[in-house]
Design a protein around this motif. Structure first.
Motif, PDB file in Angstrom:
ATOM      1  N   VAL A   1       0.724  -1.123   0.012  1.00  0.00           N
ATOM      2  CA  VAL A   1      -0.022   0.061   0.141  1.00  0.00           C
ATOM      3  C   VAL A   1       0.842   1.420   0.102  1.00  0.00           C
ATOM      4  CG1 VAL A   1      -1.832   1.106   1.131  1.00  0.00           C
ATOM      5  CG2 VAL A   1      -1.860  -1.291   1.360  1.00  0.00           C
ATOM      6  N   ASP A   2       0.711   2.242  -1.041  1.00  0.00           N
ATOM      7  CA  ASP A   2       1.540   3.351  -1.149  1.00  0.00           C
ATOM      8  C   ASP A   2       3.169   2.999  -0.974  1.00  0.00           C
ATOM      9  OD1 ASP A   2      -1.060   4.671  -1.184  1.00  0.00           O
ATOM     10  OD2 ASP A   2      -1.249   4.821   1.205  1.00  0.00           O
ATOM     11  N   GLY A   3       3.454   2.186  -1.485  1.00  0.00           N
ATOM     12  CA  GLY A   3       4.904   1.850  -1.527  1.00  0.00           C
ATOM     13  C   GLY A   3       5.483   1.254  -0.325  1.00  0.00           C
ATOM     14  N   ALA A   4       4.606   0.953   0.506  1.00  0.00           N
ATOM     15  CA  ALA A   4       4.737   0.289   1.913  1.00  0.00           C
ATOM     16  C   ALA A   4       4.447  -1.270   1.955  1.00  0.00           C
ATOM     17  CB  ALA A   4       4.191   0.795   3.071  1.00  0.00           C
ATOM     18  N   THR A   5       5.306  -2.298   2.174  1.00  0.00           N
ATOM     19  CA  THR A   5       5.169  -3.748   2.318  1.00  0.00           C
ATOM     20  C   THR A   5       4.733  -4.062   3.600  1.00  0.00           C
ATOM     21  OG1 THR A   5       6.839  -3.714   0.507  1.00  0.00           O
ATOM     22  CG2 THR A   5       5.871  -5.784   1.471  1.00  0.00           C
ATOM     23  N   LEU A   6       3.468  -4.424   3.789  1.00  0.00           N
ATOM     24  CA  LEU A   6       2.985  -5.037   5.025  1.00  0.00           C
ATOM     25  C   LEU A   6       2.478  -6.434   5.025  1.00  0.00           C
ATOM     26  CD1 LEU A   6       0.377  -2.056   5.232  1.00  0.00           C
ATOM     27  CD2 LEU A   6       2.688  -2.271   6.085  1.00  0.00           C
ATOM     28  N   PHE A   7       2.868  -7.074   5.929  1.00  0.00           N
ATOM     29  CA  PHE A   7       2.661  -8.584   6.260  1.00  0.00           C
ATOM     30  C   PHE A   7       1.285  -8.491   7.007  1.00  0.00           C
ATOM     31  CE2 PHE A   7       3.256 -12.650   8.195  1.00  0.00           C
ATOM     32  CZ  PHE A   7       2.926 -13.557   7.325  1.00  0.00           C
ATOM     33  N   VAL A   8       0.291  -9.134   6.500  1.00  0.00           N
ATOM     34  CA  VAL A   8      -1.090  -9.151   7.258  1.00  0.00           C
ATOM     35  C   VAL A   8      -1.173 -10.930   7.493  1.00  0.00           C
ATOM     36  CG1 VAL A   8      -3.441  -9.021   7.070  1.00  0.00           C
ATOM     37  CG2 VAL A   8      -1.911  -7.606   5.905  1.00  0.00           C
ATOM     38  N   ASP A   9      -1.029 -11.038   8.909  1.00  0.00           N
ATOM     39  CA  ASP A   9      -1.108 -12.449   9.495  1.00  0.00           C
ATOM     40  C   ASP A   9      -2.444 -12.737  10.093  1.00  0.00           C
ATOM     41  OD1 ASP A   9      -0.323 -14.855  10.411  1.00  0.00           O
ATOM     42  OD2 ASP A   9       1.115 -14.320  11.772  1.00  0.00           O
ATOM     43  N   GLY A  10      -3.308 -13.405   9.629  1.00  0.00           N
ATOM     44  CA  GLY A  10      -4.434 -13.573   9.989  1.00  0.00           C
ATOM     45  C   GLY A  10      -4.554 -14.837  11.076  1.00  0.00           C
ATOM     46  N   LEU A  11      -4.963 -14.612  12.381  1.00  0.00           N
ATOM     47  CA  LEU A  11      -4.993 -15.482  13.479  1.00  0.00           C
ATOM     48  C   LEU A  11      -6.500 -15.993  13.390  1.00  0.00           C
ATOM     49  CD1 LEU A  11      -2.411 -14.296  16.093  1.00  0.00           C
ATOM     50  CD2 LEU A  11      -2.175 -16.034  13.905  1.00  0.00           C
ATOM     51  N   SER A  12      -6.957 -16.924  13.078  1.00  0.00           N
ATOM     52  CA  SER A  12      -8.511 -17.239  13.044  1.00  0.00           C
ATOM     53  C   SER A  12      -8.751 -18.125  14.272  1.00  0.00           C
ATOM     54  CB  SER A  12      -8.944 -18.170  11.840  1.00  0.00           C
ATOM     55  OG  SER A  12     -10.357 -18.830  11.648  1.00  0.00           O
ATOM     56  N   ALA A  13      -9.705 -17.889  14.936  1.00  0.00           N
ATOM     57  CA  ALA A  13     -10.135 -18.419  16.050  1.00  0.00           C
ATOM     58  C   ALA A  13     -10.336 -19.897  15.789  1.00  0.00           C
ATOM     59  CB  ALA A  13     -11.437 -18.013  16.761  1.00  0.00           C
TER      60      ALA A  13
END
Lengths: 386, 386
Positions: free
Chosen positions: A192-204
């Motif tokens: 997003v907007d040149g930033a690299t983000l790691f999105v780690d979903g923790l599912s119940a």
């Protein structure tokens, strides 16, 4: 170090993170953030390394763990997160395979000192709530820096940044992917907007509710817990010592068949096994579970027993359409043979796993087309997806 | 007493019998000798009760255990075996079912003080040999008395009577049924010359041989042991600390792929899982296992990996007919989804169980015709039949 702690249920890795936060330890958390090619584990796989070089969890079958112990020491000393890429591709000869499934491929790992910024996520997970952990891998030209952390709460639709300014985060752009990854228990990288983000979903974790207190209940709770279910044992009529008798259960309850819904939440994350060995209790429990339309109702006993149960329902004017019974599995379990308590429990937990993951149980070798199995990075989660 | 010890792998019940013999305990052994109607356990199901009222093993899901503790005290005091019949049939109303599957039916139980006469059987079982324990339920007009005991050794075709005169036993009449029951791990009652004899076949557990020492091996050994497999872990090239790393394994070996057959017996009781995560080691191991024609070879990794392996075989002039590959299962395991080490292990052990028991893995609810499952007394053994 022994490998013994390296293979633990995913839920135990998260619990260990919580415990070490409470202990104010000096652990380093290693998380797989990206993979190319076949890999034994998926993005989001975690390993917690303490100062003694002991680890909980694993990110491969053993190809990189020793190396990670070394890097973790450097990260602990520097006190800064580090992103490490292991390129195990060596061309199309046997040596690619020689490195073994789980080793060949490119694996990118984020190592970071475990800090309090992780607490909101493990507490949400422990409370049975989905959450997405968002970590900056590359801030680009913005104000965010590697290791900065935020959380997305799908229930509230809110993004919070315990260690910084929530306004600095691209909440709108993250909302949709974070919500989906949190529900599915998957992890992915978002730019997003040149930033690299790691999105780690923790599912119940899915909830397995076992109705019954016989000797055959213990093995079901043990094997379900190993498979990352949150396990509840429900006993009737003043059953006692349930927590002592079933130590693998996350919680135990005593109630009456008529009061089930008052003490147990029955929702689309509830998988139920009914094994009270009492016809009336089983019938009342099955009726409550079918009325609640939970995704799985396993009933122990021969098919003829449910036929008799169905007659009893009819006598009181309660009839079930076949569609209503599509979630009822009786006799419970997969047809694996074996009559010991553990063999019966194994077949039951195997069946619930297949239902949770929406699989048709069969030999993987007979499955047509691409095998979306554990070596397919996209297809599997460490905890069963809902 | 807690129910915790009541649900243990069958092999642990036999091991406990052996341990208590060594301890010269005052335990009472309860064995189901006959059943009518639906029953949770089968003839041959055992429960060992000590003087404190603690038990190992179970013969129902909890309906009779407390009563058996009481009777066991009387048997301990009297020092004489006793045959007890529990008629739980109460007519064709709900109360039959109200007693629950595992309780309704007629269950005949032999209770006897545990004596040295049982040692030859548990030692044979512990050594991986089939054996049939023959116990007199009713001597009729002959010289044999209730509780008298003999053993049938299928390998030698011999009947021995450690506490008496072997000549008093109808060896010829017993040979055939004893041999079959010993191999199948089943128990039945045989009437000879007016004497009623209980023939309890103890079948050597199937052997699961796991090739590999990665972190993913531990969960496979744990779950296989719970399911009454005798588990061997084989490591290559000086792998160390295997016994410490894999405590659930009955034995661990270190060898080289080329020397496999020198250190591991590969026979029709050998079920193999190949997960070294090394292509060359896997290929040499699979070749040795296919050459030995063991009944099951599970190979971890995607299907494409075996295609590449097959090409490598071809390059060295080794080709396999489809028939030869019918025992090869790759990707290993049932299609249950789930990607954690325990979830992968659960799917592997579930597959091996199905193969051992010659079942087509599927939901029992979808199985056509009578369900020969755990509530069918004839169809199941506490240890998987060979």
């Amino acid at each position: 170090m022994t490998g013994r702690n390296w293979s633990v249920p995913e839920t135990e890795v998260v619990q260990r993170i919580r415990d070490r936060l409470d202990a104010a330890g000096t652990d380093v958390l290693a998380t797989v953030v990206d993979i190319e090619g076949n890999a034994y584990r998926r993005p989001g796989a975690k390993m917690l390394l303490d100062a003694d070089g002991d680890g909980v969890g694993s990110i491969t079958a053993g190809c990189l763990e020793d190396e990670l112990v070394r890097v973790a020491d450097e990260v602990r000393a520097a006190g800064e997160p580090r992103l490490v890429t292991y390129d195990l591709m060596e061309g199309e000869d046997e040596e690619v395979w020689g490195l073994g499934v789980g080793c060949n491929g490119v694996i990118e790992v984020l190592l970071e000192p475990l800090t309090e910024t992780y607490r909101p996520a493990v507490e949400a997970f422990g409370d049975g709530r989905d959450v997405a952990v968002v970590t900056v891998l590359d801030g680009g030209s913005g104000s965010l820096e590697r290791g900065d952390r935020a959380y997305y709460d799908p229930a509230g639709g809110t993004l919070s940044a315990p260690d910084g300014d929530a306004a600095a985060w691209p909440t709108d752009a993250l909302a949709a992917p974070a919500a989906e990854l949190a529900e599915r228990g998957r992890a992915d990288t978002v730019t997003v907007d040149g930033a690299t983000l790691f999105v780690d979903g923790l599912s119940a974790p899915p909830e397995l509710v076992v109705f019954g207190t016989g000797h055959d209940v213990g093995p079901v709770t043990e094997l379900a817990a190993k498979n990352d279910f949150r396990v509840t044992v429900v006993g009737f009529r003043g059953a006692v010592d349930l927590a002592e008798r079933f130590p693998a259960a996350d919680r135990t309850l005593t109630t009456s068949p008529g009061s089930l819904t008052e003490v147990v939440d029955l929702d689309d994350n509830t998988y139920a096994v009914v094994m009270t060995h009492n016809f009336v209790d089983d019938r009342l429990t099955v009726e409550a579970l079918l009325d609640a339309a939970v995704p799985y109702v396993g009933l122990m006993g021969p098919r003829e027993r449910f036929d008799q149960m169905r007659d009893a329902f009819a006598e009181e004017g309660r009839t079930f359409a076949d569609a209503e019974l599509s979630t009822l599995y009786t006799p419970v379990g997969l047809d694996l043979g074996g009559g010991s308590p553990y063999q019966i429990a194994h077949s039951i937990v195997a069946e619930v796993l297949a239902v949770v993951n929406d699989r048709t149980p069969r030999h993987l070798k007979t499955r047509e087309g691409p095998i979306h199995n554990r070596v397919d990075v996209d297809a599997d989660a460490g905890v069963p997806p809902r």
